[in-house]
Design a protein around this motif. Structure first.
Motif, short mmCIF file in Angstrom:
data_model
loop_
_atom_site.label_atom_id
_atom_site.label_comp_id
_atom_site.label_asym_id
_atom_site.label_seq_id
_atom_site.Cartn_x
_atom_site.Cartn_y
_atom_site.Cartn_z
N LEU A 247 7.92 -0.19 -2.43
CA LEU A 247 6.65 0.27 -3.45
C LEU A 247 6.72 1.81 -3.38
O LEU A 247 6.93 2.55 -2.39
CB LEU A 247 5.70 0.61 -1.93
CG LEU A 247 5.19 -1.04 -1.33
CD1 LEU A 247 4.13 -1.10 -0.98
CD2 LEU A 247 4.94 -1.66 -3.23
N ILE A 248 6.58 2.82 -4.76
CA ILE A 248 7.06 3.46 -4.92
C ILE A 248 5.83 5.03 -4.29
O ILE A 248 4.86 3.59 -5.53
CB ILE A 248 8.21 4.15 -6.17
CG1 ILE A 248 8.89 3.28 -5.71
CG2 ILE A 248 7.82 5.22 -6.71
CD1 ILE A 248 10.54 3.16 -6.87
N ILE A 249 5.88 5.96 -5.11
CA ILE A 249 4.28 6.18 -5.13
C ILE A 249 4.66 7.69 -5.46
O ILE A 249 5.62 8.11 -4.31
CB ILE A 249 2.77 6.64 -3.76
CG1 ILE A 249 1.58 7.03 -4.17
CG2 ILE A 249 3.68 7.07 -2.46
CD1 ILE A 249 1.17 5.91 -4.63
N GLY A 250 3.88 8.85 -6.02
CA GLY A 250 4.30 10.49 -6.35
C GLY A 250 3.49 11.22 -5.23
O GLY A 250 2.44 10.60 -4.54
N GLY A 251 4.11 12.21 -4.54
CA GLY A 251 4.00 12.80 -3.43
C GLY A 251 2.28 13.36 -4.24
O GLY A 251 1.13 13.79 -3.67
N ARG A 258 -2.35 6.17 -3.00
CA ARG A 258 -1.57 6.14 -2.19
C ARG A 258 -1.77 5.91 -0.63
O ARG A 258 -0.66 5.28 -0.21
CB ARG A 258 -1.38 8.40 -1.63
CG ARG A 258 -0.61 8.76 -2.82
CD ARG A 258 0.09 9.84 -1.75
NE ARG A 258 -0.81 11.06 -1.52
CZ ARG A 258 -1.91 11.60 -1.98
NH1 ARG A 258 -2.16 11.76 -3.48
NH2 ARG A 258 -2.88 12.17 -1.32
N THR A 259 -3.21 5.33 -0.95
CA THR A 259 -3.57 4.71 0.79
C THR A 259 -3.19 3.91 0.51
O THR A 259 -3.30 2.59 1.47
CB THR A 259 -5.13 5.03 0.80
OG1 THR A 259 -5.38 6.34 1.30
CG2 THR A 259 -5.90 4.71 2.07
N MET A 260 -3.42 2.99 -0.61
CA MET A 260 -3.59 1.47 -1.19
C MET A 260 -2.09 1.40 -0.83
O MET A 260 -1.85 0.69 -0.38
CB MET A 260 -4.08 1.13 -2.34
CG MET A 260 -4.90 0.89 -2.78
SD MET A 260 -5.17 0.06 -4.84
CE MET A 260 -6.91 1.18 -4.98
N ALA A 261 -1.26 1.62 -1.32
CA ALA A 261 0.42 1.68 -0.86
C ALA A 261 0.90 1.68 0.31
O ALA A 261 1.75 0.50 1.12
CB ALA A 261 1.61 2.34 -1.35
N LYS A 262 0.11 2.21 1.67
CA LYS A 262 0.28 2.31 2.65
C LYS A 262 -0.42 1.33 3.54
O LYS A 262 0.33 0.78 3.91
CB LYS A 262 -0.32 3.44 2.96
CG LYS A 262 0.18 5.16 3.20
CD LYS A 262 -0.35 6.26 3.36
CE LYS A 262 0.82 7.65 3.66
NZ LYS A 262 -0.52 8.31 4.25
N ASP A 263 -1.10 1.19 3.32
CA ASP A 263 -2.19 -0.14 3.40
C ASP A 263 -1.90 -1.92 3.27
O ASP A 263 -0.95 -2.68 3.79
CB ASP A 263 -3.69 -0.34 3.62
CG ASP A 263 -4.41 0.12 3.73
OD1 ASP A 263 -3.90 1.35 4.86
OD2 ASP A 263 -5.66 0.61 3.25
N PHE A 264 -0.91 -1.61 1.18
CA PHE A 264 -0.06 -2.99 1.47
C PHE A 264 0.94 -2.91 2.00
O PHE A 264 1.55 -4.11 2.61
CB PHE A 264 -0.03 -2.49 0.01
CG PHE A 264 0.38 -3.36 -1.45
CD1 PHE A 264 0.27 -5.04 -0.61
CD2 PHE A 264 1.63 -4.14 -1.82
CE1 PHE A 264 0.18 -6.42 -1.32
CE2 PHE A 264 1.53 -4.54 -2.89
CZ PHE A 264 1.20 -6.67 -2.59
N ALA A 265 1.68 -1.55 1.92
CA ALA A 265 3.70 -1.90 2.89
C ALA A 265 2.46 -2.58 4.47
O ALA A 265 3.80 -3.21 4.94
CB ALA A 265 3.79 -0.79 3.06
N LYS A 266 1.73 -1.99 5.12
CA LYS A 266 1.49 -2.68 6.05
C LYS A 266 1.27 -3.36 5.90
O LYS A 266 1.81 -4.77 7.46
CB LYS A 266 0.74 -1.39 6.74
CG LYS A 266 -0.06 -1.95 8.25
CD LYS A 266 -1.08 -0.80 9.31
CE LYS A 266 -2.04 -1.55 9.99
NZ LYS A 266 -2.49 -0.49 11.11
#
Length: 316
Positions: A247-251, A258-266
């Motif tokens: 999962l790649i996300i721009g800073g 960005r929140t979705m990427a963290k939740d999806f990874a979790k």
């Protein structure tokens, strides 16, 4: 007049390191690249008198001189409503991204799919499944290894490839299986549709008196039924047995994504999935993929994708 202390110390340290045979770090050599041949406008869904013929086409970018290459099946972004596999005016766009990735030794499939408001969900993901099935069947003819297909997508494309992997119904309809996917790369993907709030996406709370509390900007794509949004969200289909994810996300990407990427990874990790996350500092939703000043692909994104693909082992 006293000599500056810091420059003298620097000289002494350099001399000491040379006396002890310590070598300074050398810059890394540039990565190996290949010439690329593009096979354009290949039809993956042959429908007689198809009114959407151009949307049922894909391009294949092939590194010259290589065989049995890893395959990157890439789905473009554009909020399910705009964009395509092609460069805009033949100059710059997702076609450039495909070429840049192929230069690093990957066979890249860049596919189109039908867009809203002409169609609604699930027609977009059905088209992506059809294009993927075509890839499995035909990619060996273009130097790709059908046993090493990684799916990737940017923005809406990240949503589509993640849904393709997590909800097997679309692949099964095309006679394929999630086992045909070796890994998944989501670049700023949308993983939970219910969270798309227009006010958050534009970055500032709306002060309009009559502006609703929450505005989902994609009702023309998915409708307003909460159950449809839930079933179209990849995060709600995560379970054991999934392949590796990157999962790649721009800073500087949208806070919601960005929140979705963290939740999806979790959620992926909670189900035993091997998941890697990569944040690209100072990159926005667009510049995490597009190096606009140089009309090329963002080098850090390309390197992250290639390194991830090279580290993937076969699931078969």
């Amino acid at each position: 007049m006293k000599a500056p202390v810091i420059p003298i110390l620097a000289v002494l340290l350099l001399a000491a390191s040379q006396a002890q045979g310590i070598e300074t770090a050398k810059p890394e050599p540039p990565p190996k690249t290949y010439e690329v041949k593009a096979h354009r406008d290949l039809t993956y869904c042959d429908i007689p008198s198809d009114p959407d013929r151009s949307r049922h086409q894909l391009d294949v970018y092939v590194p010259k001189g290589l065989t049995k290459c890893p395959v990157l099946f890439f789905v473009h972004g554009g909020a399910w409503t705009i964009a395509s596999k092609d460069d805009v005016l033949g100059i710059y766009g997702y076609g450039t991204i495909g070429k840049c990735l192929a230069e690093r030794g990957l066979v890249v499939v860049m596919t189109n799919y039908r867009l809203s408001p002409h169609v609604q969900h699930p027609e977009h993901i059905k088209d992506v499944a059809r294009a993927f099935a075509w890839t499995c069947k035909n990619i060996a003819d273009y130097g790709g290894d059908p046993d090493r297909i990684i799916v990737a997508g940017h923005s809406a494309g990240g949503h589509l490839v993640s849904l393709l992997m997590t909800d097997p119904v679309y692949l099964k309809a095309e006679g394929r299986s999630p086992k045909d996917i070796q890994a998944v790369i989501g670049i700023s993907g949308v993983y939970r549709l219910q969270d798309l709030d227009l006010k958050q996406l534009i970055g500032e709370p709306c002060k309009c008196k009559d502006f609703p509390d929450c505005v989902n900007p994609i009702t023309s794509v998915f409708g307003t039924d909460p159950e449809v949004l839930k079933q179209a969200s990849p995060i709600n289909h995560v379970g054991p047995g999934l392949p590796p994810f990157l999962l790649i996300i721009g800073g500087l990407d949208y806070c919601t994504l960005r929140t979705m990427a963290k939740d999806f990874a979790k959620e992926l990790k909670a189900n035993g999935c091997d998941v890697q996350t990569k944040s690209l500092p100072w990159r926005t939703h667009e510049t995490e993929v597009f190096d606009i000043p140089h009309l090329t692909a963002e080098p850090k994104m390309v390197s992250a994708v290639v390194e991830f693909v090279e580290g993937i082992k076969s699931r078969r």
